[in-house]
Design an enzyme around this catalytic site. Structure first.
Site, short mmCIF file in Angstrom:
data_model
loop_
_atom_site.label_atom_id
_atom_site.label_comp_id
_atom_site.label_asym_id
_atom_site.label_seq_id
_atom_site.Cartn_x
_atom_site.Cartn_y
_atom_site.Cartn_z
N LYS A 40 0.83 -1.21 0.00
CA LYS A 40 0.00 0.00 0.00
C LYS A 40 0.86 1.25 0.00
CE LYS A 40 -2.81 2.59 3.35
NZ LYS A 40 -1.71 3.51 3.77
N ASN A 41 1.94 1.26 0.80
CA ASN A 41 2.76 2.45 0.93
C ASN A 41 3.68 2.70 -0.24
OD1 ASN A 41 1.57 2.96 3.36
ND2 ASN A 41 3.30 2.31 4.62
N ARG B 77 -3.99 11.16 2.36
CA ARG B 77 -2.93 12.16 2.39
C ARG B 77 -2.12 12.18 1.09
NH1 ARG B 77 -1.40 14.28 7.44
NH2 ARG B 77 -2.79 13.63 9.10
N CYS C 98 -4.99 8.38 8.75
CA CYS C 98 -5.24 7.91 10.11
C CYS C 98 -4.78 8.93 11.14
CB CYS C 98 -4.52 6.59 10.35
SG CYS C 98 -5.19 5.25 9.33
N ASP D 54 4.52 0.40 11.89
CA ASP D 54 3.27 -0.26 11.52
C ASP D 54 3.23 -1.73 11.93
OD1 ASP D 54 1.75 1.82 10.09
OD2 ASP D 54 3.46 1.83 8.75
N VAL E 177 8.42 6.79 16.26
CA VAL E 177 8.10 7.32 14.93
C VAL E 177 6.86 8.21 14.96
CG1 VAL E 177 7.55 6.68 12.55
CG2 VAL E 177 9.19 5.32 13.86
#
EC number: 2.5.1.7
Length: 439
Positions: free
Chosen positions: A23-24, A97, A121, A311, A333
């Site tokens: 996804k990232n 974003r 989020c 994550d 983070v």
């Protein structure tokens, strides 16, 4: 997907699921296609909400997007890029974003860009100041208006020297997507070097960019006048793979994650083994399982790559509630990533949250009243509860807790999980989870 998910807990997850592209990374590679003067093709694309949002935004700007969802292939043709209407873009305010990363490519293609209010989020401040400052350093003019932010580049964009105060992934992506077609040389110091960043660099190089990465987190980009398209297969989603691994551990199960790869998960695998989990790396994936006996408490600190990914922290914390002894987790983070533990405490977990830096790292959140350290005492049996999903990763962690708990839980707001976990309901059923979705 929306509604109420009923979860009958206490059933080990057993079976096989597949993870596709990260996804990232995928969403950023989609944005990169705007820079090209020819069509691009991206493979191993997951069917998730974030991909749909970026595809819609690209279409608003004139990009022809074809998504073969079954094959996991995106075809992106930017030949007819044009300015989108503010009202159309604003319809996506709060949903992602990603729009901030459209700025560099649109400034090169159209000379202007518009950003609506940004979503994502709610796990910390995550300001866009880094992004706007970077764009200004390239020569962009930033104007904040009621509807959002208008950016234009009357004299084009010029290469520059940038040093980030923190190796931000988003700021590094912004710099890469802006610098590749800026005039001259750009030097970025203290850059993020996550695997998803390196895959984005690979995509840009295929398009014709000239980018070098030094071992001291310095990235140098020589701007070029033209870029072409690319053909690329996305790296696997290491976050999703780690989430299912943690679910296997928490439920005392055995899950084969097809598509998971070892190089991007080395740090996670080391930690998984220290906790007491077992895994087997195969050519086409990784099997994760609970080998029996007690899980072990650990001391863990999240960090930028190659450290333990933030994550991965939330799903693993659920498994740590079942470990023997005191585990300490220091989040360095994001400053607000332990909100999800409220629901875990309501299910019987013993978790204490602290403002202090509990670990070897003195992080940027120390002495700033952020609750960014946790002490987990276990093992504590989890009991079913009614749960409201707070955010993407916290939500999946709550789902793991419900799967591991005794009794039947009700989980609301699971549509958030659909943002980043492909077909997670189908995967739960494939692993033998007893779940029912009420629309």
């Amino acid at each position: 997907m929306s509604g109420l998910l009923t979860v009958e807990g206490g059933v080990p997850l057993n079976g096989e699921i597949t993870v596709r592209g990260a996804k990232n990374f995928v969403s950023k590679a989609m944005v990169a296609s705007l820079l090209g003067e020819a069509a691009s093709e991206l493979a191993n694309v997951p069917v998730i909400r974030d991909v749909d949002v970026v595809a819609d935004l690209l279409r608003l700007h004139g990009v022809n997007v074809e998504h073969d969802r079954a094959a996991g292939v995106l075809r992106l043709d930017p030949s007819n890029v044009e300015s989108a209407h503010v009202a159309d873009i604003d319809a996506y305010a709060g949903s992602s974003r990603i729009p901030i990363l459209f700025c560099g490519p649109l400034l090169h293609r159209l000379g202007e860009a518009f950003i609506p209010d940004l979503g994502g989020c709610r796990i910390g401040d995550r300001p866009i100041d880094y992004h706007l400052d970077i764009l200004r350093q390239f020569g962009a003019v930033v104007e904040k208006k009621v509807q959002g932010i208008h950016i234009h580049a009357p004299n084009g964009l010029q290469g520059t020297k940038i040093e980030l105060p923190y190796p931000s992934v988003g700021a590094t992506e912004q710099t890469l997507l802006t610098a590749v077609r800026a005039r001259g040389l750009t030097e970025l110091r203290n850059a993020a070097t996550e695997p998803e960043i390196m895959d984005l660099i690979a995509v840009l190089q295929k398009m014709g960019a000239i980018i070098s990465v030094d071992t001291d987190r310095t990235i140098r980009i020589e701007g070029v006048e033209h870029l072409g398209g690319y053909r690329h297969t996305s790296l696997a989603d290491r976050i999703e793979a780690g989430s299912w691994a943690s679910a296997a551990l928490a439920t005392r199960g055995n899950v084969f994650v097809r598509g998971a790869t070892q190089p991007e998960m080395t740090t996670f695998l080391n930690t998984f083994r220290k906790v007491g989990g077992a895994f087997d790396v195969q050519d086409d994936g990784i099997r994760f399982w609970h080998p029996g006996g007690d899980l072990h408490s650990i001391v863990l600190e999240t960090d930028v790559h190659p450290g333990f990914m933030t994550d991965w922290q939330q799903p693993l914390v659920v498994a740590l509630t079942q470990a023997k002894g005191l585990s300490i987790v220091h989040e360095t983070v994001y400053e607000n990533r332990f909100g999800f533990t409220d629901a875990l405490r309501g299910m019987g977990a013993t978790i204490q949250i602290y403002r202090e830096c509990l670990g070897g790292l003195q992080c940027r959140f120390g002495q700033r009243n952020f609750n960014h350290s946790a002490v987990i005492s276990g093992p504590t049996p989890l009991q079913a509860a009614d749960i409201e999903v707070p955010d993407l990763r916290g939500g999946f962690s709550h789902l793991i807790a419900a799967l591991a708990a005794d009794g039947t839980s009700r989980v609301r707001g699971i549509d958030i999980i659909n943002r980043g976990y492909e077909s997670f309901m189908d995967k739960l059923e494939a692993l033998g989870a007893r779940v029912t979705l009420a629309q």
